[in-house]
Scaffold this motif. Structure first.
Motif, PDB file in Angstrom:
ATOM      1  N   VAL A   1       0.927  -1.106   0.000  1.00 46.01           N
ATOM      2  CA  VAL A   1      -0.112  -0.031  -0.117  1.00 46.01           C
ATOM      3  C   VAL A   1       0.954   1.330  -0.028  1.00 46.01           C
ATOM      4  CG1 VAL A   1      -1.741   1.338   1.338  1.00 46.01           C
ATOM      5  CG2 VAL A   1      -2.020  -1.112   1.090  1.00 46.01           C
ATOM      6  N   LYS A   2       1.830   1.245   0.650  1.00 40.97           N
ATOM      7  CA  LYS A   2       2.889   2.331   0.878  1.00 40.97           C
ATOM      8  C   LYS A   2       3.668   2.811  -0.589  1.00 40.97           C
ATOM      9  CE  LYS A   2       3.764   1.983   5.757  1.00 40.97           C
ATOM     10  NZ  LYS A   2       4.655   1.935   6.995  1.00 40.97           N
TER      11      LYS A   2
ATOM     12  N   LYS B   1       2.356   1.686  -3.342  1.00 39.43           N
ATOM     13  CA  LYS B   1       1.403   1.895  -4.438  1.00 39.43           C
ATOM     14  C   LYS B   1       1.910   1.183  -5.449  1.00 39.43           C
ATOM     15  CE  LYS B   1       0.398   6.635  -2.898  1.00 39.43           C
ATOM     16  NZ  LYS B   1       0.266   8.032  -3.001  1.00 39.43           N
TER      17      LYS B   1
ATOM     18  N   LEU C   1      -5.584  -0.782  -2.630  1.00 38.90           N
ATOM     19  CA  LEU C   1      -4.467  -1.774  -3.161  1.00 38.90           C
ATOM     20  C   LEU C   1      -4.993  -2.602  -4.178  1.00 38.90           C
ATOM     21  CD1 LEU C   1      -1.594  -2.991  -2.916  1.00 38.90           C
ATOM     22  CD2 LEU C   1      -2.976  -4.993  -1.450  1.00 38.90           C
TER      23      LEU C   1
END
Length: 369
Positions: free
Chosen positions: A56-57, A59, A86
């Motif tokens: 998620v971080k 991307k 996500l």
């Protein structure tokens, strides 16, 4: 434009339809995704929560190949996918038993991923982004997944293919040899990509559908081969193979059924001629009794060898059309009924009256001004 790239095809589709991005084509497509390859059955989201948080971080899209993804883990992936947190998709691993592990290792080597399994000392909760593979593009539908790789792992792929060939030479099982050949073909076969462009969105969709139809036709032809088109093959069976077909019938009922079927085989050519504005009976009689492949070219109106003219049908399509027609005909004979809508004759006065009563017409009580 057609280009050939490195990649492999897996006979497994997405585990949930909620992973679909393109609703029209019903496919999940990802660009430059990271790939997790594991032999574990993922049921709890806590097993790989640190990995999900890292993705998620970063991307980046995530593609998961596992024995299965169910329960809480699947629910969490679907929720994050639908919320746009996500971009993720998951498939079941191909094969069974030891052969499944071999397939997973093939996928890991082709994508540069680390094969996550307890037998090699790597657990799912210890996986980081560095353990993930990468692909140029992944297209996943309900039954099949295509992975296009960037070619950076070609040396490792070549070594893997060589190892598989050595295994095939050492085994005495014909089945194992066939599966090894399939793995070699999957790893070394590559992927053909067709690029389609158009001036407008409508034209682009039309072109894509035409290309998809053409590809499906070729795949169908690869199964059983091709036959002369234009209904000429059906007419040839009716004219030249009647006696042999009747001889193979063991009962009188079968002979009656075969006679009915043979009688109908000239109808496709008649209908093609009718659609082209010609007399179907004349065309059929002109072609009847001619050598195999001779027929009528509806595009040019010329009687010629249709195989040489490139007018062909897939053999499996011809077989399927006969089987389905016989199935529908037997159903009609069994039920002795058909449902249809009988058109009503409407006079000009009734048409004018119905037009006047349409909403928005003066005096019709519809939209007012």
């Amino acid at each position: 434009d057609v280009e050939f790239t490195e990649g492999l095809t897996i006979d497994r589709g997405y585990v949930s339809p909620y992973f679909v991005k393109d609703q029209e084509r019903q496919v999940a497509e990802q660009q430059r995704p990271r790939i997790l390859v594991t032999d574990r059955k993922i049921t709890a989201v806590n097993e790989f929560l640190p990995l999900l948080e890292g993705m998620v971080k970063a991307k980046q899209p995530l593609f998961i190949v596992a024995e299965d993804v169910t329960g809480e883990a699947l629910s969490a992936l679907v929720v994050n996918k639908m919320r746009g947190v996500l971009d993720v998709c998951a498939i079941k691993a191909p094969g069974f038993g030891d052969r499944r592990k071999a397939y997973l290792q093939d996928i890991a080597i082709a994508t540069g991923a680390t094969y996550v399994a307890e037998e090699v000392g790597i657990t799912l909760d210890s996986v980081t982004v560095d353990n993930l593979g990468v692909a140029e593009r992944i297209v996943c539908n309900k039954e099949q997944t295509t992975i296009v790789v960037d070619g950076s792992q070609q040396e490792a792929i070549d070594k893997r293919i060589q190892a598989i060939r050595v295994e095939a030479e050492q085994t005495d099982s014909q089945f194992d040899k066939e599966k090894a050949e399939e793995r070699v073909a999957s790893l070394g076969g590559g992927i053909a990509r067709i690029k389609v462009g158009a001036a407008t969105e409508t034209e682009l969709k039309d072109k894509k559908l035409r290309y998809e139809d053409a590809l499906n036709s070729v795949k169908s032809a690869m199964e059983m081969g091709v036959l002369p088109g234009g209904g000429s093959t059906m007419l040839y069976l009716q004219s030249n193979m009647r006696d042999k077909i009747i001889e193979n019938c063991s009962t009188e009922d079968e002979k009656i059924g075969a006679e009915i079927m043979l009688k109908s085989l000239s109808e496709p050519m008649k209908q093609i001629a009718l659609n082209a504005g010609e007399d179907g009976n004349v065309v059929v009689e002109r072609v009847r009794g001619q050598p195999f492949g001779f027929g009528w070219n509806a595009a040019t109106g010329v009687f010629e060898d249709l195989l040489e003219a490139g007018i062909i049908d897939s053999a499996s399509v011809c077989v399927s059309s006969l089987e389905n027609s016989a199935s529908v005909a037997s159903l009609v004979l069994t039920t002795e009924a058909l449902i249809t809508e009988i058109p009503k004759a409407v006079s000009e006065e009734d048409e004018a009256r119905q037009f006047d009563q349409m909403p928005g017409m003066p005096g019709a009580g519809g939209l007012g001004y």
